[in-house]
Scaffold this motif. Sequence first.
Motif, PDB file in Angstrom:
ATOM      1  N   ASN A   1     -39.978  13.290 -33.383  1.00  0.00           N
ATOM      2  CA  ASN A   1     -41.196  12.525 -33.571  1.00  0.00           C
ATOM      3  C   ASN A   1     -41.372  12.213 -35.050  1.00  0.00           C
ATOM      4  O   ASN A   1     -40.728  12.790 -35.920  1.00  0.00           O
ATOM      5  CB  ASN A   1     -42.398  13.306 -33.042  1.00  0.00           C
ATOM      6  N   VAL A   2     -42.269  11.305 -35.315  1.00  0.00           N
ATOM      7  CA  VAL A   2     -42.553  10.880 -36.680  1.00  0.00           C
ATOM      8  C   VAL A   2     -43.962  11.327 -37.027  1.00  0.00           C
ATOM      9  O   VAL A   2     -44.903  11.048 -36.294  1.00  0.00           O
ATOM     10  CB  VAL A   2     -42.453   9.338 -36.805  1.00  0.00           C
ATOM     11  N   SER A   3     -44.124  12.053 -38.146  1.00  0.00           N
ATOM     12  CA  SER A   3     -45.468  12.423 -38.558  1.00  0.00           C
ATOM     13  C   SER A   3     -46.185  11.185 -39.069  1.00  0.00           C
ATOM     14  O   SER A   3     -45.557  10.213 -39.475  1.00  0.00           O
ATOM     15  CB  SER A   3     -45.407  13.484 -39.660  1.00  0.00           C
ATOM     16  N   SER A   4     -47.531  11.231 -39.043  1.00  0.00           N
ATOM     17  CA  SER A   4     -48.285  10.066 -39.497  1.00  0.00           C
ATOM     18  C   SER A   4     -47.984   9.749 -40.962  1.00  0.00           C
ATOM     19  O   SER A   4     -47.960   8.589 -41.367  1.00  0.00           O
ATOM     20  CB  SER A   4     -49.790  10.305 -39.295  1.00  0.00           C
ATOM     21  N   GLU A   5     -47.704  10.787 -41.782  1.00  0.00           N
ATOM     22  CA  GLU A   5     -47.397  10.543 -43.189  1.00  0.00           C
ATOM     23  C   GLU A   5     -46.075   9.786 -43.354  1.00  0.00           C
ATOM     24  O   GLU A   5     -45.933   8.955 -44.260  1.00  0.00           O
ATOM     25  CB  GLU A   5     -47.335  11.866 -43.947  1.00  0.00           C
ATOM     26  N   GLN A   6     -45.111  10.069 -42.482  1.00  0.00           N
ATOM     27  CA  GLN A   6     -43.815   9.399 -42.584  1.00  0.00           C
ATOM     28  C   GLN A   6     -43.917   7.899 -42.307  1.00  0.00           C
ATOM     29  O   GLN A   6     -43.055   7.141 -42.742  1.00  0.00           O
ATOM     30  CB  GLN A   6     -42.826  10.037 -41.601  1.00  0.00           C
ATOM     31  N   LEU A   7     -44.953   7.479 -41.582  1.00  0.00           N
ATOM     32  CA  LEU A   7     -45.142   6.047 -41.340  1.00  0.00           C
ATOM     33  C   LEU A   7     -45.275   5.275 -42.650  1.00  0.00           C
ATOM     34  O   LEU A   7     -44.974   4.087 -42.717  1.00  0.00           O
ATOM     35  CB  LEU A   7     -46.383   5.805 -40.475  1.00  0.00           C
ATOM     36  N   GLY A   8     -45.715   5.964 -43.697  1.00  0.00           N
ATOM     37  CA  GLY A   8     -45.902   5.299 -44.978  1.00  0.00           C
ATOM     38  C   GLY A   8     -44.812   5.560 -45.988  1.00  0.00           C
ATOM     39  O   GLY A   8     -44.869   5.039 -47.102  1.00  0.00           O
ATOM     40  N   THR A   9     -43.784   6.379 -45.622  1.00  0.00           N
ATOM     41  CA  THR A   9     -42.769   6.724 -46.610  1.00  0.00           C
ATOM     42  C   THR A   9     -41.330   6.509 -46.142  1.00  0.00           C
ATOM     43  O   THR A   9     -40.462   6.194 -46.955  1.00  0.00           O
ATOM     44  CB  THR A   9     -42.914   8.217 -47.012  1.00  0.00           C
ATOM     45  N   ALA A  10     -41.056   6.678 -44.866  1.00  0.00           N
ATOM     46  CA  ALA A  10     -39.674   6.589 -44.363  1.00  0.00           C
ATOM     47  C   ALA A  10     -39.160   5.151 -44.444  1.00  0.00           C
ATOM     48  O   ALA A  10     -39.940   4.193 -44.407  1.00  0.00           O
ATOM     49  CB  ALA A  10     -39.607   7.088 -42.916  1.00  0.00           C
ATOM     50  N   PRO A  11     -37.844   4.953 -44.563  1.00  0.00           N
ATOM     51  CA  PRO A  11     -37.280   3.592 -44.570  1.00  0.00           C
ATOM     52  C   PRO A  11     -37.686   2.814 -43.309  1.00  0.00           C
ATOM     53  O   PRO A  11     -37.635   3.360 -42.207  1.00  0.00           O
ATOM     54  CB  PRO A  11     -35.760   3.843 -44.605  1.00  0.00           C
ATOM     55  N   ILE A  12     -38.046   1.550 -43.490  1.00  0.00           N
ATOM     56  CA  ILE A  12     -38.607   0.760 -42.396  1.00  0.00           C
ATOM     57  C   ILE A  12     -37.640   0.647 -41.215  1.00  0.00           C
ATOM     58  O   ILE A  12     -38.032   0.821 -40.053  1.00  0.00           O
ATOM     59  CB  ILE A  12     -38.999  -0.645 -42.887  1.00  0.00           C
ATOM     60  N   GLY A  13     -36.368   0.357 -41.489  1.00  0.00           N
ATOM     61  CA  GLY A  13     -35.412   0.179 -40.404  1.00  0.00           C
ATOM     62  C   GLY A  13     -35.278   1.426 -39.542  1.00  0.00           C
ATOM     63  O   GLY A  13     -35.375   1.365 -38.316  1.00  0.00           O
ATOM     64  N   LYS A  14     -35.065   2.575 -40.192  1.00  0.00           N
ATOM     65  CA  LYS A  14     -34.929   3.828 -39.453  1.00  0.00           C
ATOM     66  C   LYS A  14     -36.237   4.190 -38.757  1.00  0.00           C
ATOM     67  O   LYS A  14     -36.241   4.704 -37.626  1.00  0.00           O
ATOM     68  CB  LYS A  14     -34.515   4.953 -40.406  1.00  0.00           C
ATOM     69  N   LEU A  15     -37.342   3.934 -39.433  1.00  0.00           N
ATOM     70  CA  LEU A  15     -38.651   4.238 -38.867  1.00  0.00           C
ATOM     71  C   LEU A  15     -38.907   3.405 -37.613  1.00  0.00           C
ATOM     72  O   LEU A  15     -39.396   3.910 -36.592  1.00  0.00           O
ATOM     73  CB  LEU A  15     -39.733   3.966 -39.914  1.00  0.00           C
ATOM     74  N   LEU A  16     -38.567   2.122 -37.678  1.00  0.00           N
ATOM     75  CA  LEU A  16     -38.780   1.244 -36.521  1.00  0.00           C
ATOM     76  C   LEU A  16     -37.927   1.685 -35.340  1.00  0.00           C
ATOM     77  O   LEU A  16     -38.375   1.659 -34.192  1.00  0.00           O
ATOM     78  CB  LEU A  16     -38.464  -0.210 -36.898  1.00  0.00           C
ATOM     79  N   VAL A  17     -36.696   2.105 -35.629  1.00  0.00           N
ATOM     80  CA  VAL A  17     -35.830   2.601 -34.547  1.00  0.00           C
ATOM     81  C   VAL A  17     -36.448   3.855 -33.921  1.00  0.00           C
ATOM     82  O   VAL A  17     -36.497   3.988 -32.684  1.00  0.00           O
ATOM     83  CB  VAL A  17     -34.418   2.895 -35.080  1.00  0.00           C
ATOM     84  N   LYS A  18     -36.921   4.782 -34.755  1.00  0.00           N
ATOM     85  CA  LYS A  18     -37.518   6.010 -34.231  1.00  0.00           C
ATOM     86  C   LYS A  18     -38.760   5.727 -33.399  1.00  0.00           C
ATOM     87  O   LYS A  18     -39.055   6.449 -32.438  1.00  0.00           O
ATOM     88  CB  LYS A  18     -37.875   6.957 -35.385  1.00  0.00           C
ATOM     89  N   GLN A  19     -39.511   4.705 -33.774  1.00  0.00           N
ATOM     90  CA  GLN A  19     -40.703   4.349 -33.022  1.00  0.00           C
ATOM     91  C   GLN A  19     -40.367   3.502 -31.795  1.00  0.00           C
ATOM     92  O   GLN A  19     -40.958   3.665 -30.730  1.00  0.00           O
ATOM     93  CB  GLN A  19     -41.675   3.566 -33.919  1.00  0.00           C
TER      94      GLN A  19
END
Length: 459
Positions: free
Chosen positions: A3-21
């Motif tokens: 899962n992605v913490s709410s804080e990571q929504l503002g810090t993780a790389p967009i591409g990887k974050l979008l895949v995780k979501q």
Amino acid sequence: MPNVSSEQLGTAPIGKLLVKQAVPASIGILVMSLNVLVDSIFVGNWIGSIAIAAINVVLPVSFFIAALGMAIGIGGSSIISRALGADNKEKALHTFGNQITLTLLVTISMVFAGLYFVNALIPAFGGKGAIFEPAKVYYTIVLYGVPFLALCMMGNTVIRAEGKPRFAMIAMIIPSVGNLFLDYLFIYVFDWGMHGAAWATTAGYLLCLAYITYFFLSKNSSLTPNLSHFSLKLPILREIASLGFVTLARQAVTSVIYLLLNNILFGLGGEALVAVYAIIGRMLMFALFPVYGVTQGFLPIAGYNYGAAKKQRVKASIYTAIKYAALVATMVFIILMVFPAELAGLFLSDRANLPQKEILANAYVLEHAPFAMRMVFLATPIIALQLIGAAYFQAIGKARPALLLTLTRQGFFFIPLILVLPNFMGTLGVWLSFPIADVLATVVTGWYLHREIKSTLSN
């Protein structure tokens, strides 16, 4: 899948974050879509094509009431994402509590209204002739479970807003798997027919609600409201309503489209042509699941970063989401263009002991569905821009443009087209209305989104 913490929504790389979501959202939507698809295959093979048409008549009514929960969920989740981005947890808790209270009040009232007007609603949505009785059976039973479904749809969006897409995925998988198992048990083993299909669907909703309740009462969630948060607050209700109305309006227009199409197609070709559209409708739900998954994954990323005033991350999330969604939409398009007959054939049985009326209806559906499928999905590769563009304005809390762009395809273009084209082109006019509306809506959304990025996110 982490899962992605709410804080990571503002810090993780967009591409990887979008895949995780997006991947968990896509899997959840896939399983739900497979549920509808396989449910229709079971019903078509074990009961008949008229039963598929009957379920198609009921869907817009039950979906509209369930969409009240989704509207409250998405409207509130936009607030929650931005509140978490701004480190305002108390507002997020109040919003969630108000979502629960509002969902219960509205959907239970709508269920009573839906049951009271049952004999008028079913014919109005195309449940005529041989379709009426099985549609009434399915409608009445499924309506009992609609408040459970509404709470599930609302809770699922909040789970995703917390940055917990894996739990949201599981919440979508549970009712689907449960429904499919119960379909086999109730329809095939117990031979309950339409009653079995309806009770299996309702029980699936209840299983989903049980899991979502567990999630919010466990340590997995940081949004466990207390009693004070359930008290309705007018400012929060206004914001939920303004943003949620976008989703509700979209589903209301979808229900109107079902009403119009079922009646237009019944007039052009009877129950069998309604069954053709029922199969097309299932494919519209199922085939585009990865595109909708990217859209769902995009929403909390855009909302959180907009609330945190990180403009460049917001802009990057828009472009990345459009690119990913367009890629998967093109892959879906190729499959649908190459294998339409095989896909349509999954829904119907070729048993020789079927009644003569069912055999003739099945033959008609198998003859006409492949061409219709190709026409309906003709503009699939370009729809990513329209979906992401409309979702962006909803994510950042701009209700008016979100509403207008959401209604552009179905309301402003598609409905006028299906009212006009069939008068000149018959059934072909119905199928061509789909890609024409897609192209026009994408052009409008692209222009509006470009203007918004240039004026708001470029400095």
